[in-house]
Scaffold this motif. Structure first.
Motif, PDB file in Angstrom:
ATOM      1  N   ARG A  87      19.318 -13.655  23.172  1.00 25.18           N
ATOM      2  CA  ARG A  87      19.199 -13.782  24.590  1.00 25.18           C
ATOM      3  C   ARG A  87      17.960 -13.612  25.017  1.00 25.18           C
ATOM      4  O   ARG A  87      17.185 -14.306  25.944  1.00 25.18           O
ATOM      5  CB  ARG A  87      19.918 -12.531  25.047  1.00 25.18           C
ATOM      6  CG  ARG A  87      19.923 -12.150  26.634  1.00 25.18           C
ATOM      7  CD  ARG A  87      20.724 -11.132  26.830  1.00 25.18           C
ATOM      8  NE  ARG A  87      20.598 -10.628  28.346  1.00 25.18           N
ATOM      9  CZ  ARG A  87      21.665  -9.542  28.609  1.00 25.18           C
ATOM     10  NH1 ARG A  87      22.350  -8.939  27.997  1.00 25.18           N
ATOM     11  NH2 ARG A  87      21.384  -9.039  30.047  1.00 25.18           N
ATOM     12  N   ASN A 127      17.080   0.772  25.535  1.00 28.44           N
ATOM     13  CA  ASN A 127      18.414   0.276  25.439  1.00 28.44           C
ATOM     14  C   ASN A 127      18.529  -1.195  25.362  1.00 28.44           C
ATOM     15  O   ASN A 127      19.584  -1.761  24.508  1.00 28.44           O
ATOM     16  CB  ASN A 127      19.432   0.951  26.499  1.00 28.44           C
ATOM     17  CG  ASN A 127      19.262   0.317  27.938  1.00 28.44           C
ATOM     18  OD1 ASN A 127      17.902   0.054  28.144  1.00 28.44           O
ATOM     19  ND2 ASN A 127      20.115   0.000  28.801  1.00 28.44           N
ATOM     20  N   PHE A 128      17.907  -1.905  25.788  1.00 30.15           N
ATOM     21  CA  PHE A 128      17.546  -3.569  25.512  1.00 30.15           C
ATOM     22  C   PHE A 128      16.194  -3.647  24.997  1.00 30.15           C
ATOM     23  O   PHE A 128      15.300  -4.185  25.878  1.00 30.15           O
ATOM     24  CB  PHE A 128      17.844  -4.520  26.732  1.00 30.15           C
ATOM     25  CG  PHE A 128      19.408  -4.151  27.069  1.00 30.15           C
ATOM     26  CD1 PHE A 128      20.093  -5.465  26.597  1.00 30.15           C
ATOM     27  CD2 PHE A 128      20.046  -3.396  28.018  1.00 30.15           C
ATOM     28  CE1 PHE A 128      21.503  -5.348  26.718  1.00 30.15           C
ATOM     29  CE2 PHE A 128      21.284  -3.353  28.142  1.00 30.15           C
ATOM     30  CZ  PHE A 128      21.989  -4.532  27.360  1.00 30.15           C
ATOM     31  N   ILE A 178      14.779  -6.916  27.462  1.00 26.36           N
ATOM     32  CA  ILE A 178      13.889  -6.215  28.916  1.00 26.36           C
ATOM     33  C   ILE A 178      12.414  -6.548  28.658  1.00 26.36           C
ATOM     34  O   ILE A 178      11.900  -7.108  29.744  1.00 26.36           O
ATOM     35  CB  ILE A 178      14.365  -4.944  29.337  1.00 26.36           C
ATOM     36  CG1 ILE A 178      15.823  -4.925  29.512  1.00 26.36           C
ATOM     37  CG2 ILE A 178      13.416  -4.429  30.233  1.00 26.36           C
ATOM     38  CD1 ILE A 178      16.339  -3.554  30.163  1.00 26.36           C
ATOM     39  N   TRP A 238      12.292 -10.265  29.697  1.00 22.27           N
ATOM     40  CA  TRP A 238      12.608 -10.516  31.022  1.00 22.27           C
ATOM     41  C   TRP A 238      11.646 -10.134  31.747  1.00 22.27           C
ATOM     42  O   TRP A 238      11.594 -10.655  32.812  1.00 22.27           O
ATOM     43  CB  TRP A 238      14.008 -10.402  31.515  1.00 22.27           C
ATOM     44  CG  TRP A 238      14.346  -9.177  31.962  1.00 22.27           C
ATOM     45  CD1 TRP A 238      13.942  -8.416  32.749  1.00 22.27           C
ATOM     46  CD2 TRP A 238      15.775  -8.710  31.570  1.00 22.27           C
ATOM     47  NE1 TRP A 238      14.902  -7.299  33.155  1.00 22.27           N
ATOM     48  CE2 TRP A 238      15.946  -7.497  32.376  1.00 22.27           C
ATOM     49  CE3 TRP A 238      16.745  -8.910  30.716  1.00 22.27           C
ATOM     50  CZ2 TRP A 238      17.043  -6.666  32.236  1.00 22.27           C
ATOM     51  CZ3 TRP A 238      18.045  -8.181  30.577  1.00 22.27           C
ATOM     52  CH2 TRP A 238      18.066  -7.152  31.316  1.00 22.27           C
ATOM     53  N   ARG A 254      24.187   1.027  28.737  1.00 20.62           N
ATOM     54  CA  ARG A 254      23.562   0.085  29.348  1.00 20.62           C
ATOM     55  C   ARG A 254      23.818   0.735  31.023  1.00 20.62           C
ATOM     56  O   ARG A 254      24.680   1.346  31.514  1.00 20.62           O
ATOM     57  CB  ARG A 254      24.517  -1.093  29.494  1.00 20.62           C
ATOM     58  CG  ARG A 254      24.828  -1.664  28.134  1.00 20.62           C
ATOM     59  CD  ARG A 254      25.537  -3.128  28.046  1.00 20.62           C
ATOM     60  NE  ARG A 254      26.900  -2.753  27.871  1.00 20.62           N
ATOM     61  CZ  ARG A 254      27.815  -3.518  27.918  1.00 20.62           C
ATOM     62  NH1 ARG A 254      27.349  -4.888  27.520  1.00 20.62           N
ATOM     63  NH2 ARG A 254      29.141  -3.414  27.598  1.00 20.62           N
ATOM     64  N   CYS A 255      22.665   0.341  31.781  1.00 18.41           N
ATOM     65  CA  CYS A 255      22.706   0.702  33.202  1.00 18.41           C
ATOM     66  C   CYS A 255      23.861   0.176  33.943  1.00 18.41           C
ATOM     67  O   CYS A 255      24.222   0.466  35.001  1.00 18.41           O
ATOM     68  CB  CYS A 255      21.443   0.656  33.558  1.00 18.41           C
ATOM     69  SG  CYS A 255      20.866  -0.933  33.590  1.00 18.41           S
ATOM     70  N   THR A 256      24.202  -0.841  33.250  1.00 15.95           N
ATOM     71  CA  THR A 256      25.613  -1.806  33.963  1.00 15.95           C
ATOM     72  C   THR A 256      26.560  -1.200  33.454  1.00 15.95           C
ATOM     73  O   THR A 256      27.683  -1.914  33.898  1.00 15.95           O
ATOM     74  CB  THR A 256      25.315  -3.286  33.780  1.00 15.95           C
ATOM     75  OG1 THR A 256      24.890  -3.384  32.378  1.00 15.95           O
ATOM     76  CG2 THR A 256      24.249  -3.844  34.547  1.00 15.95           C
ATOM     77  N   ALA A 264      29.146  -4.941  33.122  1.00 13.63           N
ATOM     78  CA  ALA A 264      27.785  -5.211  32.236  1.00 13.63           C
ATOM     79  C   ALA A 264      27.836  -6.714  31.667  1.00 13.63           C
ATOM     80  O   ALA A 264      29.059  -7.184  31.599  1.00 13.63           O
ATOM     81  CB  ALA A 264      27.968  -4.399  31.072  1.00 13.63           C
ATOM     82  N   GLY A 265      26.919  -7.033  31.226  1.00 15.50           N
ATOM     83  CA  GLY A 265      26.637  -8.405  30.559  1.00 15.50           C
ATOM     84  C   GLY A 265      26.457  -9.262  31.752  1.00 15.50           C
ATOM     85  O   GLY A 265      27.406 -10.056  32.194  1.00 15.50           O
ATOM     86  N   VAL A 266      25.171  -9.848  31.708  1.00 12.46           N
ATOM     87  CA  VAL A 266      24.703 -10.517  32.875  1.00 12.46           C
ATOM     88  C   VAL A 266      24.219 -11.872  32.274  1.00 12.46           C
ATOM     89  O   VAL A 266      23.337 -11.627  31.304  1.00 12.46           O
ATOM     90  CB  VAL A 266      23.854  -9.899  33.844  1.00 12.46           C
ATOM     91  CG1 VAL A 266      24.476  -8.643  34.514  1.00 12.46           C
ATOM     92  CG2 VAL A 266      22.714  -9.452  33.281  1.00 12.46           C
ATOM     93  N   PHE A 283      18.672 -10.356  39.094  1.00  9.72           N
ATOM     94  CA  PHE A 283      19.270  -9.058  38.547  1.00  9.72           C
ATOM     95  C   PHE A 283      18.634  -8.000  39.259  1.00  9.72           C
ATOM     96  O   PHE A 283      17.560  -7.848  39.413  1.00  9.72           O
ATOM     97  CB  PHE A 283      19.016  -8.914  37.163  1.00  9.72           C
ATOM     98  CG  PHE A 283      19.551  -7.676  36.490  1.00  9.72           C
ATOM     99  CD1 PHE A 283      20.812  -7.563  35.843  1.00  9.72           C
ATOM    100  CD2 PHE A 283      18.740  -6.459  36.271  1.00  9.72           C
ATOM    101  CE1 PHE A 283      21.116  -6.316  35.386  1.00  9.72           C
ATOM    102  CE2 PHE A 283      19.304  -5.241  36.144  1.00  9.72           C
ATOM    103  CZ  PHE A 283      20.327  -5.174  35.564  1.00  9.72           C
TER     104      PHE A 283
HETATM  105  C1  UN1 Z   1      23.381  -6.418  30.949  1.00 13.00           C
HETATM  106  O1  UN1 Z   1      24.290  -5.590  31.284  1.00 13.00           O
HETATM  107  O2  UN1 Z   1      23.672  -7.312  30.273  1.00 13.00           O
HETATM  108  O3  UN1 Z   1      18.992  -1.235  31.126  1.00 13.00           O
HETATM  109  C2  UN1 Z   1      21.925  -6.188  31.087  1.00 13.00           C
HETATM  110  C3  UN1 Z   1      19.934  -1.907  31.539  1.00 13.00           C
HETATM  111  C4  UN1 Z   1      19.977  -3.049  32.282  1.00 13.00           C
HETATM  112  C5  UN1 Z   1      20.384  -4.414  31.660  1.00 13.00           C
HETATM  113  C6  UN1 Z   1      21.849  -4.663  31.713  1.00 13.00           C
HETATM  114  N1  UN1 Z   1      18.706  -3.231  33.015  1.00 13.00           N
HETATM  115  O4  UN1 Z   1      21.198  -1.590  31.079  1.00 13.00           O
END
Ligand code: UN1
Length: 480
Positions: free
Chosen positions: A106, A152-153, A157, A160, A282-284, A441-443, A449
């Motif tokens: 990704r 966490n990423f 991150i 991006w 994941r924050c999502t 989650a998973g975008v 975003f």
């Molecule tokens: C996702 O859910 O694919 O820190 C990305 C995080 C978010 C990114 C989530 N900024 O979990």
């Protein structure tokens, strides 16, 4: 067990050798030292900002083709090495190998996308209200971007945030998370291998004071931060005080509504993915499962069975379905919240106990807690672990109210076969991202975003929206 890496800061295109007082441990097996890690301070941040400032003019004025080529080449290298870098990521962060390799791919695609965006930077041409006068808008690079990224990423991150900064002609000082510096360094090294000129990206590894020094440095024009709400609020204050641009992505307490008319198997799979994949870090993540009366008991029973069957283990073992928490702290946070939820009257349906595996690691039992109420702490505060709670509701209206009843608003999901409810939810869920029959989650990487309420601050990240934060508009008038 694999080798221990010796990490360095990167300043002005070079690795800076330095003391390495701390260690980054493999959360799946804490006997494995992934890296020995430097601890930067003001001196390193100052040198990095100086290098980024010196590199700015040349990079901003370079042909967009030059910037595009570097990003494209870095993307190709990263994609080629996704197994190796993904393995390092999983070894350092604890997500499964499939997740680590997937995240690396990704990141490579993000670099590729922004390689294209570098060539698409455009403005507008308008007629002035005054005859004979022309008005044009340009988008221009801003300067030095301070990027503060989470664990966490650890590659997606940084990618991006760095890719749009670089595509549009800015230079960078990045501070990766203390728990995952080796993965970030791998990306910075690949950017240099791809031909990035010296000083365009600088990386300082260290603790919170490195982040603070970046936020406070008058040579840094803009700050992009992803992390916790508490730290984010301080970052914003520091940036605003000296009028730096700022963009924050913070927590979530994301609701997943399951309606009576949902396909049960599908709802269970969506909840399992949203709540427990990537160890729930994941924050999502879907941490609040808001379930309608008619399907509630069947859903809880079916989900509990799947959660119980998840194979928790070493992230690098291909059989593993859920890796450990990233750190002892994160593991303890999960267990603490499970206790709090129990104390408040929640019923632990599966999980909840300490886990002892053969290897010493920071493992957490995936945990499902039923019979919780919306005002309990477990439903208001972000846990950031493999812990989900269910809330029983009678109607769609009640589900929407509960979904919106938190101070966060990052992502929100609904599982339903009713078009009416799906569309109403899309319009009225107070979140930056809304998912119908998909996990929260998973975008995708080519679309905006970000969240609402306390989840985000400032312009959206990613995709075509990134141009807002990573450029500034100039309006040019002319008459001849
Ligand atoms: C996702 O859910 O694919 O820190 C990305 C995080 C978010 C990114 C989530 N900024 O979990």
């Amino acid at each position: 067990m694999s080798d221990t890496l010796e990490l360095s800061h990167w300043i002005n295109g070079e690795k800076v050798s330095t003391d390495r007082p701390s260690e980054s441990l493999n959360p799946s097996d804490t006997r494995d030292v992934v890296a020995r890690v430097p601890d930067g301070g003001d001196a390193e941040v100052n040198a990095a900002v100086d290098a980024a400032r010196a590199a700015f003019g040349g990079w901003a004025d370079a042909s967009p083709e030059v910037r595009s080529d570097v990003l494209d080449k870095a993307s190709n290298i990263l994609m080629e090495r996704r197994e190796e870098v993904g393995r390092l990521l999983s070894r350092e962060e604890g997500k499964t190998l499939a997740e680590g390799i997937g995240e690396t791919a990704r990141a490579a695609r993000i670099l590729k996308f922004f390689g294209g965006e570098a060539l698409r930077l455009h403005g507008q041409n308008l007629m002035s209200t005054r005859p004979g006068v022309e008005v044009q808008t340009y988008r221009q690079a801003v300067g030095v971007y301070g990027l503060i990224t989470p664990w966490n990423f650890p590659i997606a991150i940084p990618a991006w945030k760095m890719a749009p900064a670089l595509a549009f002609g800015n230079t960078v000082v990045i501070k990766p998370a203390g728990q995952t510096p080796a993965t970030a360094e791998a990306l910075v090294a690949i950017l240099h291998e791809a031909g990035l000129p010296r000083g365009v990206v600088n990386m300082i590894i260290g603790r919170g004071r490195v982040g603070q020094a970046i936020v406070d440095h008058t040579g840094v024009d803009a700050i992009s931060f992803t992390g916790s709400q508490g730290v984010g609020a301080g970052v914003a204050l520091g940036a605003v005080k000296r009028q730096a641009r700022v963009q924050l992505e913070m927590g979530g307490k994301n609701p997943l509504v399951v309606m009576d008319d949902a396909d049960l198997d599908r709802a269970v799979q969506i909840a399992l993915d949203g709540s427990f994949f990537a160890t729930g870090q994941r924050c999502t993540a879907s941490s609040r499962l808001i379930v309608q009366d008619g399907i509630h008991d069947k859903f809880v029973a079916a989900l509990a069975e799947k959660v119980k069957a998840l194979r928790v283990g070493d992230a690098l073992d291909p059989e593993t379905q859920m890796g450990p928490a990233v750190s002892e702290d994160q593991m303890e946070t999960s267990y603490r919240y499970i206790q709090v939820a129990r104390g408040d009257g929640g019923r632990v349906v599966t999980g909840g106990d300490r886990m002892q595996l053969e290897k010493p690691g920071w493992y957490v039992q995936p945990t499902l807690i039923a019979d919780t109420a919306t005002d309990m702490r477990i439903n208001q505060e972000e846990v950031f672990g493999p812990v989900a709670s269910t809330i029983r509701v009678k109607s769609y209206e009640e589900a929407l109210e509960v979904a919106n009843g938190v101070e966060f608003g990052l992502s929100a999901g609904i599982v339903t076969t009713s078009l009416k409810h799906a569309r109403d939810f899309q319009r009225n869920a107070r979140a930056g991202m809304v998912m119908v029959n998909l996990p929260t989650a998973g975008v995708d990487y080519h679309v905006p975003f970000g969240g609402s309420k306390k989840s985000s601050y400032g312009p959206r990240e990613q995709g075509f929206a990134a141009v807002e934060f990573f450029t500034q508009t100039k309006t040019a008038y002319s008459w001849s």
